[in-house]
Scaffold this motif. Sequence first.
Motif, PDB file in Angstrom:
ATOM      1  N   GLU A 101     -12.648   2.820  -2.193  1.00 38.63           N
ATOM      2  CA  GLU A 101     -12.556   1.601  -3.002  1.00 38.63           C
ATOM      3  C   GLU A 101     -11.189   0.946  -2.845  1.00 38.63           C
ATOM      4  O   GLU A 101     -11.070  -0.278  -2.708  1.00 38.63           O
ATOM      5  CB  GLU A 101     -12.812   1.942  -4.473  1.00 38.63           C
ATOM      6  CG  GLU A 101     -13.198   0.751  -5.333  1.00 38.63           C
ATOM      7  CD  GLU A 101     -14.629   0.317  -5.096  1.00 38.63           C
ATOM      8  OE1 GLU A 101     -14.878  -0.899  -5.140  1.00 38.63           O
ATOM      9  OE2 GLU A 101     -15.486   1.176  -4.859  1.00 38.63           O
ATOM     10  N   ALA A 102     -10.143   1.769  -2.842  1.00 38.12           N
ATOM     11  CA  ALA A 102      -8.789   1.234  -2.686  1.00 38.12           C
ATOM     12  C   ALA A 102      -8.601   0.601  -1.315  1.00 38.12           C
ATOM     13  O   ALA A 102      -7.958  -0.448  -1.176  1.00 38.12           O
ATOM     14  CB  ALA A 102      -7.763   2.349  -2.903  1.00 38.12           C
ATOM     15  N   SER A 103      -9.167   1.216  -0.264  1.00 40.04           N
ATOM     16  CA  SER A 103      -9.047   0.653   1.078  1.00 40.04           C
ATOM     17  C   SER A 103      -9.748  -0.700   1.167  1.00 40.04           C
ATOM     18  O   SER A 103      -9.224  -1.648   1.774  1.00 40.04           O
ATOM     19  CB  SER A 103      -9.641   1.621   2.107  1.00 40.04           C
ATOM     20  OG  SER A 103      -8.947   2.852   2.099  1.00 40.04           O
ATOM     21  N   GLN A 163     -17.294  18.004  -6.984  1.00 37.45           N
ATOM     22  CA  GLN A 163     -17.591  16.635  -7.426  1.00 37.45           C
ATOM     23  C   GLN A 163     -16.304  15.829  -7.590  1.00 37.45           C
ATOM     24  O   GLN A 163     -16.262  14.634  -7.308  1.00 37.45           O
ATOM     25  CB  GLN A 163     -18.360  16.666  -8.757  1.00 37.45           C
ATOM     26  CG  GLN A 163     -18.842  15.281  -9.200  1.00 37.45           C
ATOM     27  CD  GLN A 163     -19.720  15.360 -10.436  1.00 37.45           C
ATOM     28  OE1 GLN A 163     -20.069  16.456 -10.895  1.00 37.45           O
ATOM     29  NE2 GLN A 163     -20.082  14.206 -10.963  1.00 37.45           N
ATOM     30  N   ALA A 164     -15.235  16.491  -8.026  1.00 36.07           N
ATOM     31  CA  ALA A 164     -13.947  15.799  -8.141  1.00 36.07           C
ATOM     32  C   ALA A 164     -13.468  15.323  -6.782  1.00 36.07           C
ATOM     33  O   ALA A 164     -12.908  14.224  -6.647  1.00 36.07           O
ATOM     34  CB  ALA A 164     -12.915  16.731  -8.778  1.00 36.07           C
ATOM     35  N   ALA A 165     -13.695  16.147  -5.731  1.00 37.97           N
ATOM     36  CA  ALA A 165     -13.303  15.736  -4.387  1.00 37.97           C
ATOM     37  C   ALA A 165     -14.102  14.514  -3.937  1.00 37.97           C
ATOM     38  O   ALA A 165     -13.568  13.614  -3.277  1.00 37.97           O
ATOM     39  CB  ALA A 165     -13.513  16.899  -3.419  1.00 37.97           C
ATOM     40  N   GLN A 166     -15.396  14.463  -4.274  1.00 36.73           N
ATOM     41  CA  GLN A 166     -16.217  13.299  -3.932  1.00 36.73           C
ATOM     42  C   GLN A 166     -15.719  12.045  -4.656  1.00 36.73           C
ATOM     43  O   GLN A 166     -15.694  10.953  -4.087  1.00 36.73           O
ATOM     44  CB  GLN A 166     -17.680  13.574  -4.286  1.00 36.73           C
ATOM     45  CG  GLN A 166     -18.314  14.694  -3.461  1.00 36.73           C
ATOM     46  CD  GLN A 166     -19.732  15.016  -3.932  1.00 36.73           C
ATOM     47  OE1 GLN A 166     -20.163  14.559  -4.993  1.00 36.73           O
ATOM     48  NE2 GLN A 166     -20.449  15.804  -3.138  1.00 36.73           N
ATOM     49  N   ILE A 167     -15.314  12.233  -5.909  1.00 33.31           N
ATOM     50  CA  ILE A 167     -14.795  11.096  -6.670  1.00 33.31           C
ATOM     51  C   ILE A 167     -13.504  10.587  -6.060  1.00 33.31           C
ATOM     52  O   ILE A 167     -13.273   9.376  -5.939  1.00 33.31           O
ATOM     53  CB  ILE A 167     -14.595  11.489  -8.144  1.00 33.31           C
ATOM     54  CG1 ILE A 167     -15.959  11.732  -8.814  1.00 33.31           C
ATOM     55  CG2 ILE A 167     -13.818  10.421  -8.896  1.00 33.31           C
ATOM     56  CD1 ILE A 167     -15.871  12.241 -10.231  1.00 33.31           C
ATOM     57  N   LEU A 168     -12.629  11.511  -5.642  1.00 33.90           N
ATOM     58  CA  LEU A 168     -11.382  11.100  -4.994  1.00 33.90           C
ATOM     59  C   LEU A 168     -11.662  10.347  -3.690  1.00 33.90           C
ATOM     60  O   LEU A 168     -10.969   9.380  -3.359  1.00 33.90           O
ATOM     61  CB  LEU A 168     -10.505  12.323  -4.724  1.00 33.90           C
ATOM     62  CG  LEU A 168      -9.875  12.992  -5.950  1.00 33.90           C
ATOM     63  CD1 LEU A 168      -9.153  14.264  -5.549  1.00 33.90           C
ATOM     64  CD2 LEU A 168      -8.917  12.029  -6.646  1.00 33.90           C
ATOM     65  N   ALA A 169     -12.669  10.791  -2.939  1.00 33.35           N
ATOM     66  CA  ALA A 169     -13.038  10.088  -1.708  1.00 33.35           C
ATOM     67  C   ALA A 169     -13.536   8.677  -2.025  1.00 33.35           C
ATOM     68  O   ALA A 169     -13.236   7.715  -1.303  1.00 33.35           O
ATOM     69  CB  ALA A 169     -14.093  10.876  -0.954  1.00 33.35           C
ATOM     70  N   ALA A 170     -14.314   8.552  -3.113  1.00 34.65           N
ATOM     71  CA  ALA A 170     -14.802   7.224  -3.512  1.00 34.65           C
ATOM     72  C   ALA A 170     -13.640   6.330  -3.934  1.00 34.65           C
ATOM     73  O   ALA A 170     -13.615   5.128  -3.624  1.00 34.65           O
ATOM     74  CB  ALA A 170     -15.806   7.360  -4.661  1.00 34.65           C
ATOM     75  N   ALA A 220     -10.669   2.719 -11.733  1.00 35.37           N
ATOM     76  CA  ALA A 220     -10.308   3.298 -13.031  1.00 35.37           C
ATOM     77  C   ALA A 220     -11.436   4.162 -13.585  1.00 35.37           C
ATOM     78  O   ALA A 220     -11.194   5.264 -14.119  1.00 35.37           O
ATOM     79  CB  ALA A 220      -9.954   2.181 -14.012  1.00 35.37           C
ATOM     80  N   VAL A 221     -12.672   3.680 -13.450  1.00 32.50           N
ATOM     81  CA  VAL A 221     -13.811   4.456 -13.947  1.00 32.50           C
ATOM     82  C   VAL A 221     -13.932   5.770 -13.174  1.00 32.50           C
ATOM     83  O   VAL A 221     -14.137   6.848 -13.762  1.00 32.50           O
ATOM     84  CB  VAL A 221     -15.105   3.623 -13.843  1.00 32.50           C
ATOM     85  CG1 VAL A 221     -16.315   4.487 -14.142  1.00 32.50           C
ATOM     86  CG2 VAL A 221     -15.049   2.444 -14.804  1.00 32.50           C
ATOM     87  N   ASP A 255     -23.930   5.869  -7.792  1.00 31.29           N
ATOM     88  CA  ASP A 255     -23.071   6.819  -8.480  1.00 31.29           C
ATOM     89  C   ASP A 255     -22.234   6.177  -9.568  1.00 31.29           C
ATOM     90  O   ASP A 255     -21.319   6.793 -10.115  1.00 31.29           O
ATOM     91  CB  ASP A 255     -22.130   7.495  -7.471  1.00 31.29           C
ATOM     92  CG  ASP A 255     -21.253   6.491  -6.723  1.00 31.29           C
ATOM     93  OD1 ASP A 255     -21.573   5.283  -6.791  1.00 31.29           O
ATOM     94  OD2 ASP A 255     -20.264   6.919  -6.108  1.00 31.29           O
ATOM     95  N   SER A 256     -22.503   4.893  -9.857  1.00 32.65           N
ATOM     96  CA  SER A 256     -21.685   4.201 -10.850  1.00 32.65           C
ATOM     97  C   SER A 256     -22.212   4.448 -12.243  1.00 32.65           C
ATOM     98  O   SER A 256     -23.376   4.772 -12.456  1.00 32.65           O
ATOM     99  CB  SER A 256     -21.673   2.699 -10.561  1.00 32.65           C
ATOM    100  OG  SER A 256     -22.990   2.178 -10.667  1.00 32.65           O
TER     101      SER A 256
END
Length: 378
Positions: A225-227, A214-221, A198-199, A264-265
């Motif tokens: 996390e979901a996996s 940076q948005a693409a990196q966030i989507l990868a993270a 969510a964050v 990165d949190s």
Amino acid sequence: MILWRSIWREPRPAGAPPVSRLDWLLVSGFEAAALVEGLARADLAGQPFVTVLAMALTPALLWRRSRPLLACVAGFGVAGVLSVIQLSTRSGDLGLYSMMVVLILLYSLVRWGAGREIALGMPFVAAVVALGMSATSAGGAELVGGSLLLLLIAALAAVFRYRAALWQRQHREIRNQERLALARELHDTVAHHISAIAVQAQAGGVVASSQPLQAAQILAAIESEASRTLAEMRAMVRVLRDDEWDAYAPRLGVADLAGLARTDSSPAIEISLAGAVTRLPAPVDAAIYRLVQEALTNAIRHARSATRVGIEICRVGEVVRVRIADDGLPHPGPGPEPGFGLTGMTERAHLLGGSLAAGPGAEGGWVVEAELPAEVRA
């Protein structure tokens, strides 16, 4: 009347073992004993009919657990037939000592039979015993001794029956406690990962238009996390479904806390360890990790404008002190209501003989403090 209904409705005990090699050896042993005794006692009345009948009865031992009433009725039925023959012909003793196999069948009836099978079989056994006593003109001492022997065998079978039932009940309670613990693990794990997702999603929404890289990196993270969440959740659900406790992956502990402090949190996570906190007993080690994980999840979800979460773990003598504090703004009003996460944290601490307190910090934010024993006593 109520007791009778309870006995009548009682099912067969679970876990009756199947016919094994030992059962066949037991049958072979009694068969051989009956044959040898029949040959040795050639002057016994009714020979060779008595020996053949005894040898024909012995295979009933193979059914004593799967069909206890049938096996017991067959065994005592043969004994009853011999008693009737003895009464009608006024002959001497017709029984072989190997006919004592019927006592094993009586034991099996009480040990493995359903309530209605016992209720139907015991009167038949009593009638056959009474007939046998009459056929042999047994005296008072023999009558009392024989009756006590049968009652002792039935009582012994009942003791083993209900002792096994008690053990199975305790085993189910232990398994239910394990399921509850795994359910708590599932809650803690999923809540932590979902909060991180969510964050990251909120941060991605802010930078999506201005900083697409940076948005693409966030989507990868988020994907990573979901996996991880799905993998851990599937592992725990598999354990809950299959009861394969040993297949469950080793629980995370203090040494794995660094995985929670991602660079990165946001807010930033700082971990401080003091004392011998890396070789704690497994229950304490796992409890500390889950306490920190749940407190960190709450800080990420609920802390207002927090920029830092400090995690301090210190061992002092036989006590391990855990403190998780954020620098968020004070909560307006009395503070949030305790949820499942805080309740689970408190239960973890109490189960190990420790304590936990959570509330607003003196300088703002939220503070969780726990004290756990460094050693788990049996």
